[in-house]
Design a protein around this motif. Structure first.
Motif, PDB file in Angstrom:
ATOM      1  N   LEU A 123       8.446   2.042  13.073  1.00  0.00           N
ATOM      2  CA  LEU A 123       7.219   1.999  12.277  1.00  0.00           C
ATOM      3  C   LEU A 123       5.993   2.419  13.059  1.00  0.00           C
ATOM      4  CD1 LEU A 123       8.107  -1.079  10.216  1.00  0.00           C
ATOM      5  CD2 LEU A 123       7.177   0.993   9.248  1.00  0.00           C
ATOM      6  N   HIS A 180       8.520  -0.612   4.042  1.00  0.00           N
ATOM      7  CA  HIS A 180       7.666  -1.316   5.005  1.00  0.00           C
ATOM      8  C   HIS A 180       8.481  -2.165   5.976  1.00  0.00           C
ATOM      9  CE1 HIS A 180       8.043  -5.315   3.265  1.00  0.00           C
ATOM     10  NE2 HIS A 180       7.240  -5.775   4.184  1.00  0.00           N
ATOM     11  N   LEU A 181       9.764  -2.363   5.723  1.00  0.00           N
ATOM     12  CA  LEU A 181      10.545  -3.242   6.597  1.00  0.00           C
ATOM     13  C   LEU A 181      10.815  -2.577   7.946  1.00  0.00           C
ATOM     14  CD1 LEU A 181      13.279  -4.863   4.364  1.00  0.00           C
ATOM     15  CD2 LEU A 181      11.209  -5.884   5.248  1.00  0.00           C
ATOM     16  N   GLY A 182      10.800  -3.390   8.980  1.00  0.00           N
ATOM     17  CA  GLY A 182      11.106  -2.859  10.299  1.00  0.00           C
ATOM     18  C   GLY A 182      12.578  -2.498  10.425  1.00  0.00           C
ATOM     19  N   ARG A 183      13.427  -3.331   9.834  1.00  0.00           N
ATOM     20  CA  ARG A 183      14.850  -3.043   9.887  1.00  0.00           C
ATOM     21  C   ARG A 183      15.364  -2.997   8.455  1.00  0.00           C
ATOM     22  NH1 ARG A 183      18.289  -6.092  14.144  1.00  0.00           N
ATOM     23  NH2 ARG A 183      17.924  -7.938  12.881  1.00  0.00           N
ATOM     24  N   VAL A 199      -0.776  -4.720  10.193  1.00  0.00           N
ATOM     25  CA  VAL A 199       0.672  -4.620  10.192  1.00  0.00           C
ATOM     26  C   VAL A 199       1.238  -4.016   8.914  1.00  0.00           C
ATOM     27  CG1 VAL A 199       1.128  -6.428  11.853  1.00  0.00           C
ATOM     28  CG2 VAL A 199       0.754  -7.029   9.483  1.00  0.00           C
ATOM     29  N   TRP A 200       0.455  -3.937   7.858  1.00  0.00           N
ATOM     30  CA  TRP A 200       1.025  -3.509   6.582  1.00  0.00           C
ATOM     31  C   TRP A 200       0.527  -2.156   6.101  1.00  0.00           C
ATOM     32  CZ3 TRP A 200       0.910  -8.899   3.799  1.00  0.00           C
ATOM     33  CH2 TRP A 200       2.055  -9.609   4.181  1.00  0.00           C
ATOM     34  N   TYR A 251       1.377   0.590   2.821  1.00  0.00           N
ATOM     35  CA  TYR A 251       2.638   0.308   2.134  1.00  0.00           C
ATOM     36  C   TYR A 251       2.534  -0.854   1.172  1.00  0.00           C
ATOM     37  CZ  TYR A 251       4.586   3.447   5.596  1.00  0.00           C
ATOM     38  OH  TYR A 251       4.841   4.528   6.375  1.00  0.00           O
TER      39      TYR A 251
END
Lengths: 465, 281
Positions: free
Chosen positions: A73, A141-144, A83-84, A87
């Motif tokens: 990201l 938006h998820l890291g994984r 952090v967002w 998204y």
């Protein structure tokens, strides 16, 4: 009704008794079938222009997402307090867009407002596809992202459950339920129309519609069951629509970040959702009316009613927005007040003021009847309203994260980079691509409901005469 | 089947009060005291943390974007109304080492959708890397913003061969897309606890310290067990009249101890000792 054949009398009648009809009740049922089926055959050239443009936009989004997936990201230039980024802002936007379909198809259905009949089908499709788009952002938006299913409460032998305290789990559940229900509702309301398609199609299409129309014959018993089931689904969907955006609002209201920790967030979000959804309906109304030659069905009086509805919702949103400002301003929470001041005067101030202008001032265009009936103006205004609503979501996320409790982490110079903008643009492409495909494959105007409408109006006018 | 387990143990999944209903280990509660008067802002703690916890050095570009991974960071403040000497205050800057406050009622824990961050009985706010899906909600809800996200796939770029040999074998190397944060050097704590347990005793005060406390040249950081009344940390907390589970301390105003943003009811485990400066000179 006019009982004369004198041309001049008709002229006078038209000019001085401008009793605009939602739909011409003389329209023949066979004509309705023919018009709607034709829309599925040969749309105007503009259809392909829009479709290819959205496909191109979608490819841009896919490229950006692949790039981000490979690199992490960081490629999207997100950072510690921010952090967002776009998204989650765009996620709220799409969830919001999904609300008006339900408003038109379920709430107005229960209230017997029959002017919704020619336009509810595409609004319902808009609901489904914007929910699908919103779902994409949950993943993006998820890291994984490859482990997204950890959020779902599925029984497993390792005893690992999601954290039921977390609003994100409520979110996943609510969105999942709403998406499933609106797909069922959309499909279910389409069955009688699919049977008409089946009867008029040839080749592989016939097989396709034959399968989808699920043996619909149009018998009395089928119609009776259909009515009950449709009404039940409508009643089921209404609380879902309200709950899903309230829960999205809880993502923020439950957290303790100043600027998010606000009790009025759930109704504010629901109002904003209906607002942007109604504006989107106006946009799509104008596009479909032109592209599929639906002038006889998507008539100006219906647009007029939609515009008035939009104006009413815009005022509700404005009111709730002012409440939010007032409660931060007059409240005892110094942090929330500072966050509000930062929004109005900080780095993102131009966008904040633009949001307020577009969201609360521009809708006053809808007050004027002459403007409401002017298609190019309405196109521009409806797009502007949605720009305003997107900015609203941007203003909820970015300035709040930039100005939290801890002064050392205040950032005033964060801007989204090309990856984020590309993915956001791609989401618009994805939505309009799916939507345009839907309108080509399925009847975008509900044939059987328009027939009902024409029939009821005809009977009513006969009774009057 | 797990579904019947779910129904049977439903009460264990219901919402609990954050501090009062937690299961707590009566022998251990790790806590810290940071004396800002002693801190010189030398960054030794940060360096030690990088070495101990396998923190990647992200490079200048990512650092300037705010993607640094420093679990403990030295914040620099100019005092109010300081006389300026060029760009800097005449009497120098003031420093504050900021790390995860290991809140007893942590805002990050309630919002994690998958329960990747949760509370341990010995009062740590732990992070399960394997469970984390990277929604970053914890970071958005952290008032101190001390949670760091793996924005990039760091292992290859931060430790090119043969630098991977410097990695601490007791600590996981994190992959891209997970959240991480200060653990109070949990690997040291677990080891010390295990050793003490085999010898049938409690971990003695000073037997285990975090890397930052160990590296601090001025001993500004004190680490210890709050549940042990005789530990240095517990005695300082006592002397500073700070209670762990309280959002407003009723204490003598002359005492220097305070906790950051404690009115948010996070019950942080770190007490800071205010810096004392004479008002003149």
């Amino acid at each position: 009704m006019i009982h004369t054949t004198d041309e001049s009398d008709i002229e006078i009648e038209r000019r001085f008794v401008p009793k605009a009809k939602d739909i011409n009740e003389d329209i023949a049922w066979a004509q309705i079938n023919k018009d709607v089926l034709r829309s599925m055959e040969r749309p105007r050239l503009m259809y392909w222009v829009i479709f290819l443009a959205s496909l191109a936009l979608f490819s841009v989004g896919v490229y950006c997402e692949v790039y981000q997936y490979r690199n992490g990201l960081g490629a999207a230039d997100l950072e510690n307090p921010q952090v967002w980024g776009l998204y989650i802002a765009t996620f709220i936007f799409w969830i919001g867009m999904s609300h008006s379909g339900t408003l038109l198809s379920a709430i107005l259905h229960i209230m017997h407002a029959d002017w919704r009949k020619p336009i509810y089908r595409f609004a319902e499709a808009m609901t489904t596809f914007s929910l699908m788009t919103a779902g994409l952002f949950v993943l993006v938006h998820l890291g994984r992202v490859w482990q997204f299913y950890y959020v779902v409460a599925y029984p497993n032998e390792r005893w690992t459950w999601p954290n039921f305290n977390s609003p994100l789990v409520w979110d996943a559940t609510a969105i999942g339920t709403y998406l499933t229900s609106s797909i069922v509702f959309l499909y279910f309301g389409m069955i009688p129309d699919l049977a008409i398609c089946r009867d008029n199609a040839k080749g592989f299409r016939k097989k396709f519609y034959w399968f989808l129309s699920a043996g619909w014959q149009g018998t009395d018993r089928q119609w009776a069951n259909f009515r009950v089931a449709y009404m039940t689904l409508a009643c089921f969907l209404i609380p879902l629509a309200v709950s899903v955006h309230s829960i999205v609002a809880s993502d923020f209201a439950v957290s303790q970040q100043p600027g998010w920790h606000i009790t009025s967030f759930p109704p504010y979000f629901v109002a904003g959702a209906l607002y942007s959804g109604c504006a989107a309906i106006i946009t799509l109304f104008i596009i479909l009316r032109y592209v599929f030659r639906f002038e006889a069905y998507m008539t100006m009086p219906i647009l007029d009613k939609t515009c008035r509805l939009t104006f009413a919702i815009a005022m509700v949103w404005t009111y709730l927005n002012l409440i939010e400002y007032a409660s931060a301003w007059y409240g005892n929470d110094e942090y929330a007040k500072q966050a509000l001041i930062f929004r109005a005067t900080g780095t993102y101030a131009p966008y904040w003021w633009a949001m307020n202008f577009l969201g609360s001032i521009v809708p006053f265009v809808l007050v004027f009847k002459s403007l409401r009936n002017h298609l190019p103006t309405m196109m521009v205004v409806s797009l502007l309203l949605n720009v305003g609503m997107w900015l609203e979501r941007f203003m909820i996320i970015t300035p709040t994260l930039a100005h939290g409790y801890y002064p050392w982490t205040w950032t005033g110079d964060w801007w989204p980079n090309w990856v984020q903008i590309g993915i956001v643009a791609g989401s618009f492409g994805w939505f309009s691509m799916l939507f345009m495909l839907f309108c080509k494959i399925f009847p975008a105007v509900s044939m059987y409901e328009v027939k009902e409408m024409v029939y009821h109006r005809f009977m009513a006018s006969k009774a009057r005469a | 089947m797990s579904l019947s387990n779910l129904i049977k143990n439903w009460s264990s999944l219901r919402v609990k009060r954050p501090y009062e209903d937690q299961y707590k280990d009566k022998d251990y509660k790790w806590a810290m005291v940071i004396d800002l008067d002693a801190c010189t802002g030398c960054n030794a703690c940060t360096t030690a943390c990088y070495a101990e916890n396998n923190l990647p050095v992200v490079g200048r570009e990512a650092f300037s974007k705010g993607q640094a991974m420093h679990w403990i960071r030295i914040e620099r403040y100019w005092g109010e109304g300081e006389e300026m000497k060029g760009r800097f205050p005449d009497r120098g800057a003031q420093f504050l080492p900021m790390l995860c406050q290991q809140c007893e009622s942590a805002p990050c824990e309630v919002v994690c959708p998958v329960g990747a961050t949760h509370h341990t009985p010995d009062g740590l706010n732990s992070q399960v890397y394997n469970r984390c899906i990277g929604s970053r909600y914890c970071s958005a809800n952290c008032p101190y913003k001390v949670r760091y996200f793996n924005w990039w796939q760091y292992p290859e770029r931060a430790w090119p061969n043969p630098l991977e040999l410097q990695l601490n074998p007791d600590v996981t190397v994190r992959s891209k897309g997970v959240m991480e944060k200060c653990t109070f050097c949990v690997q040291r704590l677990t080891e010390a606890k295990g050793r003490a347990r085999t010898e049938g005793r409690r971990v003695a005060d000073g037997e285990v310290v975090t890397a930052c406390a160990q590296a601090c040249p001025t001993s500004a950081i004190t680490f210890g067990n709050l549940a042990d009344d005789k530990s240095q940390v517990a005695r300082t907390w006592e002397r500073q009249q700070i209670k762990l589970a309280s959002d407003r301390q009723e204490k003598d105003e002359n005492l220097r101890g305070y906790r950051i943003l404690e009115d948010l009811r996070t019950y942080p485990s770190i007490v800071y000792m205010e810096r004392v400066r004479d008002s003149e000179a």
